[in-house]
Design a protein around this motif. Structure first.
Motif, PDB file in Angstrom:
ATOM      1  N   LEU A 200       0.822  -1.221   0.000  1.00 54.45           N
ATOM      2  CA  LEU A 200       0.000   0.000   0.000  1.00 54.45           C
ATOM      3  C   LEU A 200       0.852   1.266   0.000  1.00 54.45           C
ATOM      4  N   PHE A 201       2.156   1.136   0.271  1.00 52.92           N
ATOM      5  CA  PHE A 201       3.051   2.295   0.179  1.00 52.92           C
ATOM      6  C   PHE A 201       3.504   2.537  -1.262  1.00 52.92           C
ATOM      7  N   ASN A 202       3.134   1.636  -2.164  1.00 52.97           N
ATOM      8  CA  ASN A 202       3.460   1.787  -3.581  1.00 52.97           C
ATOM      9  C   ASN A 202       2.368   2.629  -4.233  1.00 52.97           C
ATOM     10  N   PRO A 203       2.655   3.836  -4.697  1.00 53.01           N
ATOM     11  CA  PRO A 203       1.600   4.702  -5.260  1.00 53.01           C
ATOM     12  C   PRO A 203       0.947   4.138  -6.512  1.00 53.01           C
ATOM     13  N   VAL A 204       1.658   3.276  -7.233  1.00 56.46           N
ATOM     14  CA  VAL A 204       1.101   2.728  -8.471  1.00 56.46           C
ATOM     15  C   VAL A 204      -0.061   1.782  -8.170  1.00 56.46           C
ATOM     16  N   VAL A 205      -0.090   1.201  -6.974  1.00 54.58           N
ATOM     17  CA  VAL A 205      -1.191   0.319  -6.591  1.00 54.58           C
ATOM     18  C   VAL A 205      -2.531   1.018  -6.747  1.00 54.58           C
ATOM     19  N   TYR A 206      -2.595   2.272  -6.347  1.00 57.22           N
ATOM     20  CA  TYR A 206      -3.849   3.011  -6.365  1.00 57.22           C
ATOM     21  C   TYR A 206      -4.291   3.291  -7.804  1.00 57.22           C
ATOM     22  N   LEU A 207      -3.335   3.528  -8.688  1.00 58.05           N
ATOM     23  CA  LEU A 207      -3.663   3.765 -10.096  1.00 58.05           C
ATOM     24  C   LEU A 207      -4.227   2.506 -10.744  1.00 58.05           C
ATOM     25  N   ILE A 208      -3.519   1.393 -10.559  1.00 55.59           N
ATOM     26  CA  ILE A 208      -3.949   0.140 -11.182  1.00 55.59           C
ATOM     27  C   ILE A 208      -5.267  -0.335 -10.588  1.00 55.59           C
ATOM     28  N   GLY A 224     -12.446   6.024  -4.340  1.00 57.88           N
ATOM     29  CA  GLY A 224     -12.217   7.400  -3.902  1.00 57.88           C
ATOM     30  C   GLY A 224     -10.772   7.634  -3.496  1.00 57.88           C
ATOM     31  N   ILE A 225     -10.186   6.640  -2.818  1.00 54.94           N
ATOM     32  CA  ILE A 225      -8.783   6.768  -2.416  1.00 54.94           C
ATOM     33  C   ILE A 225      -7.879   6.760  -3.645  1.00 54.94           C
ATOM     34  N   SER A 226      -8.201   5.913  -4.616  1.00 51.75           N
ATOM     35  CA  SER A 226      -7.399   5.856  -5.839  1.00 51.75           C
ATOM     36  C   SER A 226      -7.406   7.196  -6.564  1.00 51.75           C
ATOM     37  N   LEU A 227      -8.580   7.776  -6.721  1.00 50.28           N
ATOM     38  CA  LEU A 227      -8.679   9.084  -7.375  1.00 50.28           C
ATOM     39  C   LEU A 227      -7.946  10.151  -6.568  1.00 50.28           C
ATOM     40  N   GLY A 228      -8.120  10.104  -5.248  1.00 46.21           N
ATOM     41  CA  GLY A 228      -7.471  11.095  -4.389  1.00 46.21           C
ATOM     42  C   GLY A 228      -5.954  11.035  -4.488  1.00 46.21           C
ATOM     43  N   MET A 229      -5.386   9.833  -4.480  1.00 46.64           N
ATOM     44  CA  MET A 229      -3.934   9.685  -4.575  1.00 46.64           C
ATOM     45  C   MET A 229      -3.417  10.196  -5.920  1.00 46.64           C
ATOM     46  N   THR A 230      -4.183   9.954  -6.981  1.00 45.40           N
ATOM     47  CA  THR A 230      -3.776  10.432  -8.303  1.00 45.40           C
ATOM     48  C   THR A 230      -3.754  11.957  -8.346  1.00 45.40           C
ATOM     49  N   VAL A 231      -4.785  12.581  -7.784  1.00 44.11           N
ATOM     50  CA  VAL A 231      -4.864  14.043  -7.772  1.00 44.11           C
ATOM     51  C   VAL A 231      -3.759  14.637  -6.901  1.00 44.11           C
ATOM     52  N   VAL A 232      -3.456  13.996  -5.775  1.00 44.12           N
ATOM     53  CA  VAL A 232      -2.388  14.487  -4.887  1.00 44.12           C
ATOM     54  C   VAL A 232      -1.041  14.452  -5.612  1.00 44.12           C
ATOM     55  N   PHE A 233      -0.765  13.347  -6.324  1.00 45.13           N
ATOM     56  CA  PHE A 233       0.503  13.244  -7.044  1.00 45.13           C
ATOM     57  C   PHE A 233       0.577  14.287  -8.156  1.00 45.13           C
ATOM     58  N   MET A 234      -0.551  14.549  -8.821  1.00 46.41           N
ATOM     59  CA  MET A 234      -0.571  15.583  -9.849  1.00 46.41           C
ATOM     60  C   MET A 234      -0.262  16.947  -9.239  1.00 46.41           C
ATOM     61  N   ALA A 235      -0.841  17.227  -8.073  1.00 42.33           N
ATOM     62  CA  ALA A 235      -0.613  18.504  -7.407  1.00 42.33           C
ATOM     63  C   ALA A 235       0.862  18.655  -7.022  1.00 42.33           C
ATOM     64  N   VAL A 236       1.476  17.563  -6.566  1.00 43.97           N
ATOM     65  CA  VAL A 236       2.901  17.605  -6.209  1.00 43.97           C
ATOM     66  C   VAL A 236       3.747  17.911  -7.441  1.00 43.97           C
ATOM     67  N   CYS A 237       3.422  17.281  -8.574  1.00 42.89           N
ATOM     68  CA  CYS A 237       4.168  17.521  -9.811  1.00 42.89           C
ATOM     69  C   CYS A 237       3.998  18.960 -10.283  1.00 42.89           C
ATOM     70  N   LEU A 238       2.777  19.488 -10.200  1.00 39.65           N
ATOM     71  CA  LEU A 238       2.539  20.878 -10.593  1.00 39.65           C
ATOM     72  C   LEU A 238       3.329  21.834  -9.702  1.00 39.65           C
ATOM     73  N   ALA A 239       3.380  21.535  -8.412  1.00 44.13           N
ATOM     74  CA  ALA A 239       4.159  22.369  -7.494  1.00 44.13           C
ATOM     75  C   ALA A 239       5.635  22.315  -7.844  1.00 44.13           C
TER      76      ALA A 239
END
Length: 253
Positions: A200-208, A224-239
């Protein structure tokens, strides 16, 4: 918004993809088809269903994610690295084009290539296994979000890298292993309890997991958690990209 500049950069990047169509499209589709043959036919014929889905169909979302993640990172990183390598990045930075417009053009082109590739792989998969998509809207949403997020990540890598070798380090040594260990070919429920928690510490798990849910309605993690993790990673990349343009990191040296 300078739409003419965005369109010019976008069209240039897309034209480069069509000039190297074998490398950009054909090669990933062929390699993914080999996965279908080896895992879906050879191994899948010896395995029972996973969560009520035939094994060959079960691995389709994971294989699509594997190609989308690696190609998004590679396309975006090379797209921004080559202008740095050739020195044309300085002409771009001195032009009346904002950081947002530069990012939108390069990331948009990389994401478009990955989405096209993903749809071709999806069409190819129907030749090997019976597929169903229970939630087509969420399938497209995850496809677009994932391609965009990892194109942003690849954009950061392309600016960080100071050589062609470094462009391959992250996709080969991090993205691909995380995807293989993220449930591409199995459900994490098959793992012992300890390794389930570690996974569960692997972020790709949530995407797949979220992407597979859009196909078959089954997942290892709540949608919901999968979508949330994807949006959080996108926000980190944008930052990260905002910080790069604000400080001129590896752009104004």
């Amino acid at each position: 918004m300078n739409f003419h500049a965005v369109k010019a950069i976008y069209r240039f990047e897309m034209a480069r993809a069509w000039r190297t169509v074998f490398q950009s499209i054909v090669a990933p589709v062929i390699s993914t088809s080999l996965y279908f043959v080896v895992f879906g036919a050879a191994i899948g014929g010896r395995m029972a269903e996973v969560d009520g889905v035939s094994y060959g169909a079960f691995i389709v979302p994971g294989l699509m994610m594997l190609s989308i993640l690696t190609q998004s990172v590679s396309n975006a990183s090379f797209g921004i690295y080559f202008p740095r390598f050739s020195g044309t990045i300085y002409e771009l930075l001195s032009a009346p084009v904002s950081a947002m417009e530069i990012t939108l053009a390069y990331v948009g082109a990389a994401a478009t290539k990955s989405i096209i590739l993903g749809l071709i792989i999806l069409a190819t998969a129907t030749l090997f296994v019976p597929l169903r998509i229970e939630h087509p809207f969420f399938m497209l949403l995850f496809l677009v979000l994932t391609a965009t997020t990892f194109s942003l990540f690849g954009f950061i890598i392309g600016i960080w890298a100071d050589g062609f070798e470094k462009l391959q380090i992250i996709p080969l040594l991090i993205i691909t292993p995380l995807t293989f260990l993220g449930g591409s070919f199995y459900s994490i429920a098959m793992l012992p309890p300890f390794w389930q928690k570690v996974t569960l510490f692997n972020p790709v798990v949530y995407l797949i997991s979220g992407f597979r849910w859009s196909f078959y309605g089954v997942s290892d993690v709540a949608i919901g958690i999968s979508l949330g993790m994807t949006v959080v990673f996108m926000a980190v990349c944008l930052a990260g990209i905002w910080w790069i343009f604000r400080t001129g990191y590896r752009l104004k040296a």
